[in-house]
Design a protein around this motif. Sequence first.
Motif, short mmCIF file in Angstrom:
data_model
loop_
_atom_site.label_atom_id
_atom_site.label_comp_id
_atom_site.label_asym_id
_atom_site.label_seq_id
_atom_site.Cartn_x
_atom_site.Cartn_y
_atom_site.Cartn_z
N GLN A 1 -2.02 5.00 6.72
CA GLN A 1 -0.62 4.71 5.60
C GLN A 1 1.04 4.08 6.73
O GLN A 1 1.59 3.38 5.83
CB GLN A 1 0.37 5.49 4.56
N LYS A 2 0.96 5.22 7.35
CA LYS A 2 2.54 4.85 8.45
C LYS A 2 1.97 3.93 9.00
O LYS A 2 3.82 3.63 9.64
CB LYS A 2 2.29 7.01 9.03
N GLN A 3 0.92 3.42 9.02
CA GLN A 3 1.14 2.00 9.97
C GLN A 3 0.74 0.65 9.47
O GLN A 3 0.57 -0.48 10.55
CB GLN A 3 0.23 2.30 11.31
N SER A 4 0.07 0.96 8.24
CA SER A 4 -0.30 0.13 7.81
C SER A 4 0.78 -0.44 6.73
O SER A 4 1.77 -0.69 6.87
CB SER A 4 -1.13 0.41 6.22
N SER A 5 0.47 -2.15 7.01
CA SER A 5 0.87 -3.58 6.42
C SER A 5 0.30 -4.26 5.36
O SER A 5 0.66 -5.24 5.47
CB SER A 5 0.91 -4.58 7.66
N THR A 6 -0.10 -3.66 4.68
CA THR A 6 -0.76 -3.52 3.50
C THR A 6 -0.07 -2.99 1.84
O THR A 6 0.44 -2.02 2.05
CB THR A 6 -2.18 -3.21 3.43
N LEU A 7 0.67 -3.85 0.75
CA LEU A 7 0.70 -3.05 -0.34
C LEU A 7 -0.48 -2.87 -1.03
O LEU A 7 -1.35 -4.36 -1.55
CB LEU A 7 1.58 -3.31 -0.32
N TYR A 8 -0.65 -1.79 -1.81
CA TYR A 8 -1.77 -2.22 -3.14
C TYR A 8 -0.46 -2.68 -4.81
O TYR A 8 0.99 -1.42 -4.50
CB TYR A 8 -2.01 -0.76 -4.05
N VAL A 9 0.07 -3.88 -5.19
CA VAL A 9 0.67 -3.34 -6.31
C VAL A 9 -0.25 -3.23 -7.78
O VAL A 9 -1.00 -4.22 -7.78
CB VAL A 9 0.81 -4.79 -5.84
N GLY A 10 -0.06 -3.00 -8.85
CA GLY A 10 -0.62 -2.24 -9.90
C GLY A 10 0.02 -2.97 -11.02
O GLY A 10 1.45 -3.39 -11.05
N ASN A 11 -0.11 -2.89 -12.73
CA ASN A 11 0.72 -3.22 -13.52
C ASN A 11 1.01 -4.83 -13.76
O ASN A 11 1.75 -4.99 -14.23
CB ASN A 11 0.99 -2.19 -13.74
N LEU A 12 0.28 -5.43 -13.02
CA LEU A 12 -0.12 -7.13 -13.38
C LEU A 12 -0.41 -7.32 -14.12
O LEU A 12 -1.69 -6.33 -15.56
CB LEU A 12 -0.54 -7.22 -12.13
N SER A 13 0.47 -8.54 -15.14
CA SER A 13 -0.81 -8.84 -15.62
C SER A 13 -2.56 -9.88 -15.91
O SER A 13 -1.95 -9.99 -14.21
CB SER A 13 0.07 -10.19 -16.72
N PHE A 14 -2.94 -9.73 -16.43
CA PHE A 14 -3.92 -10.75 -16.18
C PHE A 14 -3.82 -12.16 -15.75
O PHE A 14 -4.77 -12.52 -14.88
CB PHE A 14 -5.50 -10.16 -17.38
N TYR A 15 -3.26 -12.38 -16.59
CA TYR A 15 -2.50 -13.82 -16.56
C TYR A 15 -1.69 -14.40 -15.45
O TYR A 15 -1.07 -15.56 -15.17
CB TYR A 15 -2.01 -14.48 -17.68
N THR A 16 -0.95 -13.32 -14.05
CA THR A 16 0.24 -12.98 -13.72
C THR A 16 -1.20 -13.96 -12.44
O THR A 16 -2.27 -13.40 -12.33
CB THR A 16 0.30 -12.01 -13.00
N THR A 17 -0.49 -15.41 -11.47
CA THR A 17 -1.36 -15.71 -10.55
C THR A 17 -1.13 -15.16 -9.06
O THR A 17 -0.35 -15.07 -9.32
CB THR A 17 -1.04 -17.68 -10.92
N GLU A 18 -2.05 -15.96 -8.30
CA GLU A 18 -2.25 -15.21 -7.34
C GLU A 18 -0.46 -16.56 -6.59
O GLU A 18 0.23 -15.57 -6.09
CB GLU A 18 -2.84 -16.46 -5.59
N GLU A 19 0.16 -17.47 -6.82
CA GLU A 19 1.32 -18.13 -6.15
C GLU A 19 2.49 -17.38 -6.84
O GLU A 19 3.31 -17.11 -6.36
CB GLU A 19 0.80 -19.64 -7.03
N GLN A 20 2.53 -16.75 -8.21
CA GLN A 20 3.35 -15.97 -8.43
C GLN A 20 3.51 -14.81 -7.83
O GLN A 20 4.70 -14.90 -6.91
CB GLN A 20 3.10 -15.74 -10.38
N ILE A 21 2.42 -14.13 -7.31
CA ILE A 21 2.73 -13.09 -6.54
C ILE A 21 3.49 -13.60 -5.00
O ILE A 21 4.13 -12.96 -4.60
CB ILE A 21 1.26 -12.55 -6.91
N TYR A 22 2.70 -14.25 -4.92
CA TYR A 22 2.77 -15.25 -3.29
C TYR A 22 5.26 -15.78 -3.70
O TYR A 22 5.73 -14.81 -2.65
CB TYR A 22 2.62 -16.36 -2.48
N GLU A 23 4.80 -15.56 -4.16
CA GLU A 23 6.48 -16.45 -4.16
C GLU A 23 6.95 -15.37 -4.53
O GLU A 23 8.60 -14.88 -3.62
CB GLU A 23 7.10 -17.36 -5.78
N LEU A 24 6.87 -14.23 -5.16
CA LEU A 24 8.72 -12.87 -5.16
C LEU A 24 8.41 -12.15 -3.29
O LEU A 24 8.69 -10.92 -3.32
CB LEU A 24 7.89 -11.98 -6.27
N PHE A 25 6.59 -11.63 -3.36
CA PHE A 25 6.15 -11.52 -2.46
C PHE A 25 7.44 -11.41 -0.92
O PHE A 25 7.11 -10.63 0.19
CB PHE A 25 4.84 -9.60 -2.44
#
Length: 224
Positions: free
Chosen positions: A35-59
């Motif tokens: 974890q201390k060297q990771s560049s990966t995030l777990y993202v939870g509590n998303l809507s089933f309808y949230t798209t990859e494009e929306q996630i990309y725009e925010l993150f």
Amino acid sequence: MARSGTTSLFPSLGGPSPYFDKKFNGTREEFVRLQKQSSTLYVGNLSFYTTEEQIYELFSKCGEIKRIIMGLDRQKKTPCGFCFVEYYHHQNALHCMQFIDGTKLDDRVIRTDIDPGFTQDRQYGRGRSGGQVRDEFRKEYDAGRGGWGHDRTAYERRQNEAIRENYGSLHGLPAGSQSDYYATGSNRPTAKRGREIDEDLDERRVRRPNNPRFRERSPAEDDY
């Protein structure tokens, strides 16, 4: 001294949670080290309808994104409310923890956590129904996550089947019983009687007691 005290606050602002993945192939110490060297995030509590494009725009506001892995229902292969966001640099993931964790996406408060690193098959839900474990036991209705929890949906289906079987047995009564009486023609159940049966079914659904198996799960029990 004041500077030293202020600086010590920063690790806690963007640090990972105490969560430990029970399916991780290693010790807790190895998990924390990654974890201390990771560049990966777990993202939870998303809507089933949230798209990859929306996630990309925010993150992408916190750095260049290498890839996004959408969480999928293991059986249906449809989005089930989580994803992994992988950056090129560990610092970008920390910035997300500081500035995006707890914000809203698709009118839902999302949560993020530093992940030790995505491995194949972790994109699938671990619940019995194929989705996330948290949705197995959820009692409240959540339109963004498929409606009722899986256990409650299955319970209501069993109840409805039992009701249909009970009323359906009226058509299999022995000779000389109510079925023969109605078979004369003039005394068949009217449309009004049919509506009364439907209303009775509705009342039985409303009065149905809560299933004691439904219980709240603590965050510590929550799983991908």
